[in-house]
Scaffold this motif. Structure first.
Motif, mmCIF file in Angstrom:
data_model
loop_
_atom_site.group_PDB
_atom_site.id
_atom_site.type_symbol
_atom_site.label_atom_id
_atom_site.label_comp_id
_atom_site.label_asym_id
_atom_site.label_seq_id
_atom_site.Cartn_x
_atom_site.Cartn_y
_atom_site.Cartn_z
ATOM 1 N N ARG A 67 7.333 -10.432 14.274
ATOM 2 C CA ARG A 67 6.663 -9.461 15.056
ATOM 3 C C ARG A 67 5.054 -9.222 14.865
ATOM 4 N NH1 ARG A 67 8.072 -3.045 14.147
ATOM 5 N NH2 ARG A 67 6.303 -2.373 15.531
ATOM 6 N N TYR A 68 4.953 -9.370 13.394
ATOM 7 C CA TYR A 68 3.613 -9.539 13.008
ATOM 8 C C TYR A 68 2.920 -10.609 13.538
ATOM 9 C CZ TYR A 68 -0.395 -9.835 9.545
ATOM 10 O OH TYR A 68 -1.661 -9.999 9.325
ATOM 11 N N PHE A 69 3.437 -11.747 13.382
ATOM 12 C CA PHE A 69 2.631 -13.141 14.065
ATOM 13 C C PHE A 69 2.568 -13.139 15.540
ATOM 14 C CE2 PHE A 69 3.857 -14.715 9.662
ATOM 15 C CZ PHE A 69 2.168 -15.148 9.417
ATOM 16 N N SER A 70 3.466 -12.534 16.069
ATOM 17 C CA SER A 70 3.620 -12.532 17.608
ATOM 18 C C SER A 70 2.624 -11.557 18.286
ATOM 19 C CB SER A 70 5.111 -12.034 18.365
ATOM 20 O OG SER A 70 5.137 -10.851 17.929
ATOM 21 N N GLU A 75 -2.980 -4.862 12.249
ATOM 22 C CA GLU A 75 -2.373 -4.257 11.120
ATOM 23 C C GLU A 75 -1.258 -3.276 10.889
ATOM 24 O OE1 GLU A 75 -4.305 -1.155 7.951
ATOM 25 O OE2 GLU A 75 -5.719 -2.448 8.939
ATOM 26 N N GLY A 76 -0.797 -2.685 12.312
ATOM 27 C CA GLY A 76 -0.003 -1.880 12.571
ATOM 28 C C GLY A 76 1.431 -2.593 12.636
ATOM 29 N N TYR A 77 1.471 -3.812 12.603
ATOM 30 C CA TYR A 77 2.740 -4.715 12.622
ATOM 31 C C TYR A 77 3.115 -5.572 11.300
ATOM 32 C CZ TYR A 77 2.704 -3.899 17.745
ATOM 33 O OH TYR A 77 2.871 -3.330 18.788
ATOM 34 N N LEU A 78 2.337 -5.113 10.338
ATOM 35 C CA LEU A 78 2.440 -5.701 9.205
ATOM 36 C C LEU A 78 4.053 -5.763 8.594
ATOM 37 C CD1 LEU A 78 -0.632 -4.780 7.014
ATOM 38 C CD2 LEU A 78 -0.135 -7.027 7.451
ATOM 39 N N PRO A 79 4.469 -6.872 8.092
ATOM 40 C CA PRO A 79 5.850 -6.918 7.527
ATOM 41 C C PRO A 79 6.101 -5.562 6.450
ATOM 42 C CG PRO A 79 5.020 -9.070 7.659
ATOM 43 C CD PRO A 79 3.684 -8.096 7.731
ATOM 44 N N TRP A 80 7.390 -5.646 6.054
ATOM 45 C CA TRP A 80 7.696 -4.430 5.241
ATOM 46 C C TRP A 80 6.816 -4.142 4.014
ATOM 47 C CZ3 TRP A 80 11.061 -5.218 0.937
ATOM 48 C CH2 TRP A 80 11.433 -4.229 0.428
ATOM 49 N N PRO A 81 7.022 -5.058 2.943
ATOM 50 C CA PRO A 81 6.312 -4.768 1.866
ATOM 51 C C PRO A 81 4.945 -4.315 1.857
ATOM 52 C CG PRO A 81 7.468 -7.237 1.680
ATOM 53 C CD PRO A 81 7.533 -6.496 2.928
ATOM 54 N N MET A 82 4.219 -4.854 3.007
ATOM 55 C CA MET A 82 2.901 -4.627 2.911
ATOM 56 C C MET A 82 2.645 -3.362 4.207
ATOM 57 S SD MET A 82 1.858 -8.399 2.855
ATOM 58 C CE MET A 82 3.198 -9.158 3.950
ATOM 59 N N LYS A 83 3.524 -2.629 4.532
ATOM 60 C CA LYS A 83 3.613 -1.888 5.709
ATOM 61 C C LYS A 83 2.504 -0.556 4.895
ATOM 62 C CE LYS A 83 7.077 -2.413 8.891
ATOM 63 N NZ LYS A 83 8.269 -2.078 9.412
ATOM 64 N N ASN A 84 1.737 -0.025 5.963
ATOM 65 C CA ASN A 84 1.102 1.153 5.384
ATOM 66 C C ASN A 84 1.703 2.465 6.180
ATOM 67 O OD1 ASN A 84 -0.544 3.274 4.990
ATOM 68 N ND2 ASN A 84 -2.606 2.082 5.515
ATOM 69 N N ALA A 85 2.105 3.206 5.804
ATOM 70 C CA ALA A 85 2.924 4.183 6.333
ATOM 71 C C ALA A 85 2.163 5.006 7.542
ATOM 72 C CB ALA A 85 3.342 5.392 5.548
ATOM 73 N N GLU A 86 0.969 5.366 7.284
ATOM 74 C CA GLU A 86 0.173 5.897 8.547
ATOM 75 C C GLU A 86 -0.008 5.155 9.533
ATOM 76 O OE1 GLU A 86 -1.188 5.747 5.106
ATOM 77 O OE2 GLU A 86 -0.177 7.617 4.596
ATOM 78 N N SER A 87 -0.201 3.722 9.479
ATOM 79 C CA SER A 87 -0.886 2.835 10.392
ATOM 80 C C SER A 87 0.270 1.997 11.005
ATOM 81 C CB SER A 87 -1.981 2.027 10.159
ATOM 82 O OG SER A 87 -1.676 1.146 9.138
ATOM 83 N N ALA A 88 1.620 1.879 10.655
ATOM 84 C CA ALA A 88 2.512 1.107 11.021
ATOM 85 C C ALA A 88 3.175 1.760 12.261
ATOM 86 C CB ALA A 88 3.622 1.196 9.883
#
Length: 158
Positions: A67-70, A75-88
């Motif tokens: 999903r991140y690469f597609s 930044e809103g589509y970062l994979p799980w370990p790097m997700k930011n709760a506010e912008s995900a």
């Protein structure tokens, strides 16, 4: 008054069931207790349900990366370990269903591969055993003739 009556009745029912139960010691299953196909089916069930949590976890991680690469690295589509709760951006219900159903399919696939692997190996082992039995030379056994048989043979020769 009503609650105490229910409590007394419940007490006597439980009291009777505790002391009326027989103690049985379980007997372990024998080797020929279940047919081979039932054992294989049980193993497939255990493998598919046992692998489901792990496959679901890894499927969700792989889907996050996809999903991140597609979405071209937004930044809103970062994979799980790097997700930011506010912008995900959360997964949609359809995406969650897709992840779960693909995990179910992969888990069933794991069980089918194991079932096939064991069936092929069992067939190969059975062919090896049959080949050894065919090539085995049975020893010559000498059966002594009884005295009455010797007399009959001599009489026929005269």
């Amino acid at each position: 008054m009503n609650k105490s009556l229910v409590a007394v009745i419940l007490f006597f029912c439980l009291y009777a069931s505790i002391f009326s139960a027989e103690t049985n010691t379980p007997v372990p299953y024998g080797p020929a207790e279940f047919p081979e196909w039932q054992k294989d089916l049980r193993r497939a069930e255990i493998l598919s349900f046992g692998s489901l949590p792990f496959v679901t976890f890894f499927s969700s991680i792989y889907y996050d990366v996809y999903r991140y690469f597609s979405h071209e690295g937004q930044e809103g589509y970062l994979p799980w370990p790097m997700k930011n709760a506010e912008s995900a951006i959360p997964l949609t219900e359809d995406e969650q269903k897709t992840i779960f159903f693909s995990a179910i399919g992969i888990s069933i696939g794991v069980a089918i591969v194991d079932f096939s692997w064991r069936a092929i190996r069992r067939s190969k082992d059975n062919r090896t055993i049959e080949k050894k039995k065919r090539n085995e030379i049975s020893p010559i056994t000498i059966v002594p003739l009884s005295d009455s048989t010797d007399e009959l043979i001599l009489q026929d020769n005269l």
